[in-house]
Scaffold this active site. Structure first.
Site, PDB file in Angstrom:
ATOM      1  N   HIS A 156     -11.728 -16.363  -9.016  1.00  0.00           N
ATOM      2  CA  HIS A 156     -10.435 -16.625  -9.435  1.00  0.00           C
ATOM      3  C   HIS A 156      -9.921 -15.933 -10.484  1.00  0.00           C
ATOM      4  CE1 HIS A 156     -10.770 -19.751  -6.178  1.00  0.00           C
ATOM      5  NE2 HIS A 156     -11.878 -19.916  -6.783  1.00  0.00           N
ATOM      6  N   SER A 277       2.400   6.678 -25.295  1.00  0.00           N
ATOM      7  CA  SER A 277       3.633   5.999 -24.845  1.00  0.00           C
ATOM      8  C   SER A 277       4.759   6.908 -25.842  1.00  0.00           C
ATOM      9  CB  SER A 277       3.778   4.663 -25.437  1.00  0.00           C
ATOM     10  OG  SER A 277       5.145   4.438 -25.607  1.00  0.00           O
ATOM     11  N   LYS A 283      -0.146   3.053 -28.385  1.00  0.00           N
ATOM     12  CA  LYS A 283      -0.565   2.734 -26.851  1.00  0.00           C
ATOM     13  C   LYS A 283      -1.489   3.946 -26.490  1.00  0.00           C
ATOM     14  CE  LYS A 283       1.588   0.571 -24.292  1.00  0.00           C
ATOM     15  NZ  LYS A 283       1.251  -0.734 -23.396  1.00  0.00           N
ATOM     16  N   GLU A 290      -3.646   3.083 -13.002  1.00  0.00           N
ATOM     17  CA  GLU A 290      -2.545   2.652 -12.282  1.00  0.00           C
ATOM     18  C   GLU A 290      -1.846   3.551 -11.423  1.00  0.00           C
ATOM     19  OE1 GLU A 290       0.415   1.267 -15.546  1.00  0.00           O
ATOM     20  OE2 GLU A 290      -1.263   1.780 -16.809  1.00  0.00           O
ATOM     21  N   GLN A 322       5.490  14.009  16.843  1.00  0.00           N
ATOM     22  CA  GLN A 322       5.494  15.021  15.903  1.00  0.00           C
ATOM     23  C   GLN A 322       5.564  14.315  14.473  1.00  0.00           C
ATOM     24  OE1 GLN A 322       7.813  18.744  16.323  1.00  0.00           O
ATOM     25  NE2 GLN A 322       9.197  17.957  14.835  1.00  0.00           N
TER      26      GLN A 322
HETATM   27  N1  ARG Z   1       5.818  20.312  17.125  1.00  0.00           N
HETATM   28  C1  ARG Z   1       5.029  19.522  18.235  1.00  0.00           C
HETATM   29  C2  ARG Z   1       4.379  18.385  17.755  1.00  0.00           C
HETATM   30  O1  ARG Z   1       4.183  18.489  16.497  1.00  0.00           O
HETATM   31  C3  ARG Z   1       4.578  20.131  19.239  1.00  0.00           C
HETATM   32  C4  ARG Z   1       4.546  19.923  20.626  1.00  0.00           C
HETATM   33  C5  ARG Z   1       5.784  20.138  21.160  1.00  0.00           C
HETATM   34  N2  ARG Z   1       5.816  20.075  22.398  1.00  0.00           N
HETATM   35  C6  ARG Z   1       7.071  19.774  23.054  1.00  0.00           C
HETATM   36  N3  ARG Z   1       7.053  19.905  24.498  1.00  0.00           N
HETATM   37  N4  ARG Z   1       8.170  19.688  22.489  1.00  0.00           N
HETATM   38  O2  ARG Z   1       4.263  17.187  18.220  1.00  0.00           O
END
Ligand code: ARG
Length: 455
Positions: A156, A277, A283, A290, A322
């Protein structure tokens, strides 16, 4: 530029969509994995007689040249070639024409990107592990030098029982050991080869998936094509492992920050690992600790982003995925940046042993040991607890610590107490009699440190 997939389209993509869709800005960093994967795929296509062997050889050779050119800064990637996969294929075709057009036989970008991400993350895990080992080694060095540095242990954030700095730091060592274990374990699940999953349903070409896997250093191949292209568990898992690492670093950061405050004054950070600082001349701020604590938030953010991105996605590939890259790349970059600087910050800090000892002397950290003394002389623990509670109240009222009490005063609380009490409740005894497995005693902690040094 006309798209590699442009056949069924009668209009060019809006440039807004090109920009929106494109991932080359962040997936270009996977160029080496993309090329290595394509080389293995091409070689396999040739061996299997799916494309002429001479074509395969030319593709492999040209991909090697493209890689060298990328590394020498001679290649400009195009936004409208969308991603690293199509950028490299486009360059290949621009160099060797029709032969280059044979590379993508029996492959989809869906299994290609899954392959590249796995190879990239595997590489990054292999870079992270030595950085963790380096931090572990730093902790071991400081712990070894502080086996007899007595400090207050807290619960604590209230003083609880005396321990040593070695014991305290070795707790972090255990956390980091588990962090390494987790990364090794995650690597096993990363290291499964998805190429051959095709877009989602595999392919009719007689691909030799095992050959590609072996060539690329994978342990095995994925056995369900839908899973092969849509699994990002390993990305989430790595983000979790990185989050736990940051959680550990941020806890130690917090302690470093507290300990270097005027109020604690247990340590002093080296000038090279502190900042000043702009207004307050006196300081010296623990900015490194941090920032590590602060950056923990963004790594957690990546984990939450990834889990949320994957939530509810129907099988198999969806473009949502993606979005995995920036999150996991940022998490990796952050941890890779934090580990070495954190390690050096620890190694260069000065431990103020006298202040730690003084800290352990206040706050009745040996009260449990006084109770244990009474227990050893026959009193049930609950009664002993009550007696010492009264003793503590008396000390608080009279501005004393238990060790200051005279024998006469002790006797008022219990006639079981004899002269040996002073030695029995000294901080050294409190620490060094806790010699059971896992305890803070000098010999116990030294034994653990020695065993880790042998490994
Ligand atoms: N740039 C795409 C990704 O990062 C690659 C695969 C894309 N495939 C597709 N059919 N659009 O996921």
């Amino acid at each position: 530029m006309s798209k590699l997939w442009g056949g069924r389209f009668s209009k060019a993509t809006d440039t807004l969509v090109d920009d929106f869709n494109s991932s080359i800005r962040f997936d270009a960093r996977m160029y080496a994995q993309d090329i290595e994967g394509s080389m293995a795929h091409a070689e396999m296509l040739g061996r299997q007689g799916i494309i002429p062997e001479a074509d395969a050889a030319l593709i492999v050779k040209t991909l090697g040249e493209i890689k060298t050119d990328i590394e020498n800064g001679k290649v400009e990637f195009e936004i409208d070639a969308e991603d690293i996969h199509m950028n490299i294929e486009t360059i290949l075709i621009s160099r060797i024409g029709d032969v280059g057009k044979r590379l993508h036989t029996g492959r989809s970008r869906n299994d290609q990107v899954a392959l590249d991400v796995r190879m990239y993350l595997r590489h990054e895990v292999d870079e992270l592990l030595p950085l963790l080992e380096e931090l572990k080694a730093s902790i071991l060095t400081i712990a070894e030098a502080n086996l007899d540095t007595i400090m207050p242990g807290y619960t604590h954030l209230q003083k609880a029982q005396p321990i040593t700095l070695a014991h305290h730091l070795m707790a972090y060592y255990e956390m980091l050991r588990r962090d390494c274990d987790r990364l090794h374990d995650c690597r096993r699940r990363i290291n499964v080869m998805p190429l051959g999953s095709g877009a989602l349903a595999g392919t009719t070409y007689p691909l030799d998936r095992e050959f590609v896997a072996k060539k690329l250093g994978f342990d095995s191949v994925t056995v369900n094509s839908l899973d092969g292209v849509s699994d990002r568990d390993f990305v989430c898992e790595l983000a979790f492992d990185l989050s736990v690492i940051m959680m550990h670093l941020s806890r130690l950061s917090e302690e470093i920050i507290l300990w270097s405050s005027h109020e604690f004054s247990f340590i002093e950070l080296d000038d090279a690992y502190s900042t000043g600082s702009s207004i307050m001349p006196q300081k010296k701020n623990p900015d490194v600790a941090e920032l590590v604590r602060g950056k923990t938030g963004r790594v957690y953010g990546s984990l939450m982003g990834l889990l949320t991105m994957m939530k509810g996605l129907p099988l198999a590939y969806n473009k949502d995925m993606q979005e995995d890259k920036e999150q996991i790349f940022d998490a990796i970059d952050t941890v890779k940046m934090c580990l070495p600087v954190f390690s050096k910050m620890l190694l260069t800090m000065r431990v103020k042993r006298d202040n730690m000892l003084r800290g352990a002397k206040g706050g009745f950290t040996n009260a449990t040991d006084v109770a244990d003394y009474l227990v050893k002389h026959g009193l049930p623990f609950r009664d002993a607890h009550a007696v010492v509670g009264k003793m503590v109240a008396y000390c608080i009222e009279n501005g004393k610590v238990i060790d200051d009490l005279s024998m006469e005063e002790f006797k008022k609380f219990s006639d079981l107490i004899e002269d040996d009490i002073y030695n029995e409740i000294s901080l050294e005894t409190c620490v060094n009699q806790r010699k059971l497995i896992g305890g803070p005693a000098y010999d116990t902690v030294k034994h653990i440190i020695d065993s880790y040094k042998l490994k």
